[in-house]
Write a protein that holds these residues in place. Sequence first.
Motif, short mmCIF file in Angstrom:
data_model
loop_
_atom_site.label_atom_id
_atom_site.label_comp_id
_atom_site.label_asym_id
_atom_site.label_seq_id
_atom_site.Cartn_x
_atom_site.Cartn_y
_atom_site.Cartn_z
N PHE A 45 0.83 -1.20 0.00
CA PHE A 45 0.00 0.00 0.00
C PHE A 45 0.87 1.25 0.00
O PHE A 45 0.60 2.20 -0.75
N LEU A 46 1.90 1.27 0.82
CA LEU A 46 2.80 2.44 0.85
C LEU A 46 3.54 2.62 -0.47
O LEU A 46 3.65 3.73 -0.98
N ILE A 47 4.03 1.53 -1.02
CA ILE A 47 4.76 1.62 -2.29
C ILE A 47 3.83 2.09 -3.42
O ILE A 47 4.21 2.93 -4.23
N HIS A 48 2.62 1.57 -3.44
CA HIS A 48 1.68 1.96 -4.49
C HIS A 48 1.22 3.41 -4.35
O HIS A 48 0.72 3.99 -5.31
N ASN A 49 1.36 3.98 -3.15
CA ASN A 49 0.94 5.36 -2.94
C ASN A 49 2.06 6.38 -3.13
O ASN A 49 1.83 7.57 -2.96
N ILE A 50 3.24 5.94 -3.51
CA ILE A 50 4.35 6.88 -3.75
C ILE A 50 3.97 7.93 -4.80
O ILE A 50 4.20 9.13 -4.57
N PRO A 51 3.38 7.57 -5.94
CA PRO A 51 3.01 8.61 -6.91
C PRO A 51 2.03 9.64 -6.33
O PRO A 51 2.17 10.84 -6.58
N SER A 52 1.07 9.20 -5.54
CA SER A 52 0.12 10.13 -4.94
C SER A 52 0.80 11.02 -3.91
O SER A 52 0.47 12.21 -3.80
N MET A 53 1.75 10.46 -3.17
CA MET A 53 2.49 11.27 -2.20
C MET A 53 3.36 12.31 -2.91
O MET A 53 3.46 13.45 -2.45
N VAL A 54 3.96 11.92 -4.02
CA VAL A 54 4.75 12.88 -4.81
C VAL A 54 3.84 14.00 -5.31
O VAL A 54 4.20 15.18 -5.22
N LEU A 55 2.68 13.64 -5.83
CA LEU A 55 1.74 14.66 -6.29
C LEU A 55 1.30 15.57 -5.15
O LEU A 55 1.14 16.78 -5.34
N ALA A 56 1.10 15.02 -3.96
CA ALA A 56 0.72 15.84 -2.80
C ALA A 56 1.81 16.86 -2.48
O ALA A 56 1.50 18.03 -2.19
N VAL A 57 3.06 16.45 -2.55
CA VAL A 57 4.17 17.38 -2.31
C VAL A 57 4.20 18.46 -3.38
O VAL A 57 4.40 19.64 -3.09
N VAL A 58 3.99 18.06 -4.63
CA VAL A 58 3.98 19.04 -5.73
C VAL A 58 2.82 20.02 -5.55
O VAL A 58 2.99 21.23 -5.73
N ILE A 59 1.65 19.52 -5.18
CA ILE A 59 0.50 20.40 -4.96
C ILE A 59 0.81 21.39 -3.85
O ILE A 59 0.53 22.59 -3.97
N TRP A 60 1.39 20.91 -2.77
CA TRP A 60 1.75 21.79 -1.66
C TRP A 60 2.76 22.85 -2.12
O TRP A 60 2.62 24.04 -1.80
N ALA A 62 3.30 23.95 -5.11
CA ALA A 62 2.77 24.82 -6.17
C ALA A 62 1.59 25.67 -5.70
O ALA A 62 1.04 26.44 -6.49
N TRP A 63 1.21 25.56 -4.44
CA TRP A 63 0.03 26.28 -3.97
C TRP A 63 0.17 27.79 -4.20
O TRP A 63 -0.76 28.45 -4.64
N LYS A 64 1.32 28.33 -3.90
CA LYS A 64 1.58 29.76 -4.13
C LYS A 64 2.54 30.01 -5.28
O LYS A 64 2.81 31.15 -5.63
N ARG A 65 3.09 28.95 -5.84
CA ARG A 65 4.03 29.07 -6.97
C ARG A 65 3.46 28.29 -8.14
O ARG A 65 3.90 27.19 -8.43
N GLU A 66 2.51 28.92 -8.82
CA GLU A 66 1.83 28.23 -9.92
C GLU A 66 2.79 27.81 -11.03
O GLU A 66 2.58 26.80 -11.69
#
Length: 120
Positions: A45-60, A62-66
């Motif tokens: 489950f953790l390994i399969h969620n790595i892409p989603s975690m990466v996207l979460a970091v990118v979203i965070w 990019a929140w003020k840096r579009e």
Amino acid sequence: MDQKTNSLIIWAPRVMAIFLALFIAVFSLDVFDGTSDIWRVLGGFLIHNIPSMVLAVVIWAAWKREWLGAVVFVLLGMAYMLWNLDAHWSVHAVITAPTILTGLLYLLAWRSRHGLKLAH
């Protein structure tokens, strides 16, 4: 530009990015097959969620840096497309295209926030 349109332009990439991360996270649920032990399931489950975690970091980030969201999402979409050139077109329709579209929406939001005109 009126306030409603400006608000839509600012929020659209953020909402789309969150939905994209959640959509990709759904694919991690396949580890719950009922036959594996708990540690194997949690590890998968953790390994399969790595892409989603990466996207979460990118979203965070990019929140003020579009501009950052624009660059990263377009690059991620292009990289996924190149990595999966032999995939069925539907894979690109549901993963590659929304990822690149999210990056383009971030670009539009960045240009809107900084008052830059779109090229004609």
